[in-house]
Design a protein around this motif. Structure first.
Motif, short mmCIF file in Angstrom:
data_model
loop_
_atom_site.label_atom_id
_atom_site.label_comp_id
_atom_site.label_asym_id
_atom_site.label_seq_id
_atom_site.Cartn_x
_atom_site.Cartn_y
_atom_site.Cartn_z
N GLY A 36 17.98 -25.39 38.30
CA GLY A 36 18.10 -26.12 39.57
C GLY A 36 16.76 -26.37 40.18
N THR A 37 15.92 -25.36 40.04
CA THR A 37 14.56 -25.56 40.59
C THR A 37 13.83 -26.63 39.82
OG1 THR A 37 14.55 -23.24 41.20
CG2 THR A 37 12.41 -24.39 41.15
N LEU A 38 14.09 -26.57 38.50
CA LEU A 38 13.44 -27.60 37.67
C LEU A 38 13.94 -28.98 38.03
CD1 LEU A 38 11.58 -28.25 35.30
CD2 LEU A 38 13.51 -27.85 33.76
N ALA A 39 15.19 -29.12 38.29
CA ALA A 39 15.73 -30.42 38.68
C ALA A 39 15.13 -30.88 39.99
CB ALA A 39 17.26 -30.37 38.78
N VAL A 40 15.06 -29.92 40.90
CA VAL A 40 14.44 -30.28 42.20
C VAL A 40 13.00 -30.69 42.00
CG1 VAL A 40 13.77 -29.39 44.46
CG2 VAL A 40 16.01 -28.85 43.52
N ILE A 44 11.44 -34.08 42.84
CA ILE A 44 10.27 -34.21 43.71
C ILE A 44 9.16 -34.96 43.00
CG2 ILE A 44 8.45 -32.89 44.87
CD1 ILE A 44 10.63 -30.77 45.47
N SER A 45 9.02 -34.57 41.66
CA SER A 45 7.97 -35.27 40.90
C SER A 45 8.27 -36.76 40.77
CB SER A 45 7.82 -34.63 39.52
OG SER A 45 9.05 -34.77 38.78
N LEU A 46 9.60 -37.07 40.59
CA LEU A 46 9.97 -38.48 40.53
C LEU A 46 9.69 -39.19 41.84
CD1 LEU A 46 13.30 -38.34 38.51
CD2 LEU A 46 11.10 -39.27 37.77
N LEU A 47 10.05 -38.49 42.94
CA LEU A 47 9.78 -39.07 44.25
C LEU A 47 8.27 -39.26 44.46
CD1 LEU A 47 12.35 -37.13 46.49
CD2 LEU A 47 12.43 -39.55 45.80
N ALA A 48 7.54 -38.24 43.98
CA ALA A 48 6.08 -38.35 44.12
C ALA A 48 5.55 -39.50 43.28
CB ALA A 48 5.42 -37.03 43.71
N LEU A 49 6.11 -39.58 42.06
CA LEU A 49 5.67 -40.69 41.22
C LEU A 49 6.06 -42.03 41.84
CD1 LEU A 49 6.55 -39.36 37.63
CD2 LEU A 49 4.27 -39.77 38.58
N GLY A 53 3.59 -44.72 42.91
CA GLY A 53 3.67 -46.10 42.41
C GLY A 53 3.74 -47.13 43.53
N TYR A 54 4.52 -46.75 44.56
CA TYR A 54 4.63 -47.68 45.70
C TYR A 54 3.28 -47.85 46.38
CZ TYR A 54 6.04 -49.57 50.20
OH TYR A 54 6.17 -50.33 51.33
N VAL A 55 2.62 -46.67 46.55
CA VAL A 55 1.29 -46.73 47.17
C VAL A 55 0.33 -47.52 46.30
CG1 VAL A 55 -0.68 -45.35 47.89
CG2 VAL A 55 1.63 -44.60 48.48
N GLY A 56 0.44 -47.28 44.97
CA GLY A 56 -0.44 -48.07 44.08
C GLY A 56 -0.13 -49.57 44.11
N TRP A 57 1.24 -49.83 44.19
CA TRP A 57 1.62 -51.26 44.25
C TRP A 57 1.13 -51.90 45.52
CZ3 TRP A 57 5.32 -53.65 47.50
CH2 TRP A 57 5.61 -54.97 47.16
N ARG A 58 1.25 -51.13 46.62
CA ARG A 58 0.76 -51.66 47.90
C ARG A 58 -0.75 -51.86 47.85
NH1 ARG A 58 3.85 -51.32 52.52
NH2 ARG A 58 2.07 -52.49 53.37
N GLN A 59 -1.43 -50.90 47.26
CA GLN A 59 -2.89 -51.06 47.15
C GLN A 59 -3.24 -52.26 46.27
OE1 GLN A 59 -4.45 -47.37 45.73
NE2 GLN A 59 -4.22 -46.32 47.73
N TRP A 60 -2.42 -52.43 45.20
CA TRP A 60 -2.67 -53.60 44.32
C TRP A 60 -2.43 -54.91 45.05
CZ3 TRP A 60 0.77 -57.23 42.25
CH2 TRP A 60 0.21 -58.08 41.29
N ARG A 61 -1.32 -54.94 45.81
CA ARG A 61 -1.03 -56.15 46.59
C ARG A 61 -2.11 -56.40 47.62
NH1 ARG A 61 4.15 -58.16 46.97
NH2 ARG A 61 3.11 -59.72 48.30
N GLN A 62 -2.55 -55.31 48.22
CA GLN A 62 -3.61 -55.46 49.23
C GLN A 62 -4.89 -55.96 48.58
OE1 GLN A 62 -4.30 -51.89 51.45
NE2 GLN A 62 -5.69 -52.89 52.93
N GLU A 63 -5.15 -55.43 47.37
CA GLU A 63 -6.35 -55.89 46.67
C GLU A 63 -6.21 -57.37 46.28
OE1 GLU A 63 -6.89 -53.33 43.42
OE2 GLU A 63 -7.65 -51.62 44.61
#
Length: 366
Positions: A36-40, A44-49, A53-63
């Protein structure tokens, strides 16, 4: 779970773990908590990824947006630079046009000054030409004008004294030739006056003087041979039939004869021929004198005398009357008044003679 247990779990082989089933059974619940901890952790890692990714996409769009903005800015800067260069070129062209306009104004001023100087030179040339024409008039033209004046005066006197229209015409022709050789244009209008007087003189020559004089001389000679009218035949011929027989009977009884030595018919014939010859001679004199009225009157008297004294039924008498009628049909023209061209020539010469004096007096006053 203690450290020993975990050690044993990591380091024990599979067969040993399978032998100790109670421990394995006790270790199963902790394995569920770890998954269960591993799933969490995976979540979390997926959310972080995803966040990364969203932050990277936003940075890419901004660039990308920054790159597009930089490109637009660079385009705007290029356009501004182009406009600045265009404005600079237009300013230089404007300055060049102003310079050219200034040069054109200077050229116009210089041309205006040159035109004024040319007009002044033209006036000077005109004055010089006028002086040269006056000098020419004093030489060659003066000689021709003297010749013209003498010819016109000769023609006028010849016509007034002798009524010689032919000689006057010849003099006028020579005067016109002399005027044509004059260089001064002020005397060109004089030729029209000369031509008008020549035309008037030519109209007076409707009859050939030599031919008319010859005809009159032949008529004077022919009058000496013309037959006279019969003295008694007219009365007998014009009487009626009964009276003619009575006159014939009386003629046989009564004879009328002339008592003088010379027959009266001979004296009458000589007198009639002399009268006709005198009338014809007067016509000749009037023709030579260009007296139109006297010429016509003399011809009419001669014709009336021939009709009264000579036999009009005779062929020579009829021929003489025909010649007189032809002479009456072509009388000389009326006399003309000459001298207008001569007066105009003298006036023009007087005006040209006054011009040098007037110019010299004006130069003295200035």
């Amino acid at each position: 779970m203690s450290q020993d247990d975990s050690f044993l779990d990591r380091g024990a082989p599979a067969g040993a773990r399978s032998d100790t089933s109670p421990r394995a059974a006790r270790a199963t619940p902790p394995a569920k908590r770890g998954s269960g901890t591993l799933a969490v952790a995976l979540l979390i890692s997926l959310l972080a990824l995803g966040g990364a990714g969203y932050v990277g996409w936003r940075q890419w769009r901004q660039e990308q947006g920054n790159a597009a903005g930089n490109a637009a800015l660079s385009g705007l800067k290029q356009r501004v630079d182009t406009l600045e260069s265009a404005f600079g070129a237009s300013d230089s062209e404007r300055n060049l046009l102003r310079q050219r306009l200034g040069d054109a104004d200077q050229v116009n001023r210089s041309l205006r000054e040159e035109l004024l100087s040319q007009s002044e030179r033209t006036r000077n040339l005109e004055d010089a030409v006028t002086k040269l024409s006056e000098k020419t008039l004093s030489g060659h033209d003066a000689m021709l004008l003297d010749e013209t004046e003498s010819l016109l005066r000769m023609a006028k006197e010849r016509y007034d004294l002798f009524h010689d229209a032919q000689g006057a015409l010849a003099a006028y022709a020579l005067a016109d030739q002399a005027l044509a050789a004059v260089n001064d244009g002020a005397f060109s209008g004089l030729r029209q006056s000369v031509g008008a007087e020549r035309e008037a003189l030519s109209k007076t020559q409707t009859v050939n003087v030599d031919t008319a004089l010859t005809t009159l001389s032949n008529l004077r000679a022919a009058t000496m041979e013309l037959p006279l009218k019969p003295l008694d035949s007219a009365a007998t011929d014009t009487a009626p039939g009964g009276w003619s027989r009575i006159m014939g009977a009386l003629d046989q009884v009564v004879k009328v004869q002339r008592t003088n030595g010379a027959p009266l018919s001979v004296a009458d014939a000589r007198f009639a021929r002399e009268l006709a010859s005198i009338d014809l001679a007067q016509a000749q004199a009037a023709l030579l004198a260009s007296d139109r009225d006297a010429y016509i009157a003399a011809l009419k008297r001669a014709d009336a005398g021939i009709v009264a004294q000579f036999d009009t039924h005779a062929a020579p008498v009829q021929q003489a009357r025909t010649q007189l009628a032809s002479l009456l049909a072509q009388p000389p023209g009326a006399a003309v008044q000459l001298g207008a061209a001569l007066g105009e020539l003298r006036n023009l010469r007087a005006v040209h003679a006054l011009k040098p004096a007037a110019s010299s007096s004006a130069g003295a006053k200035s």
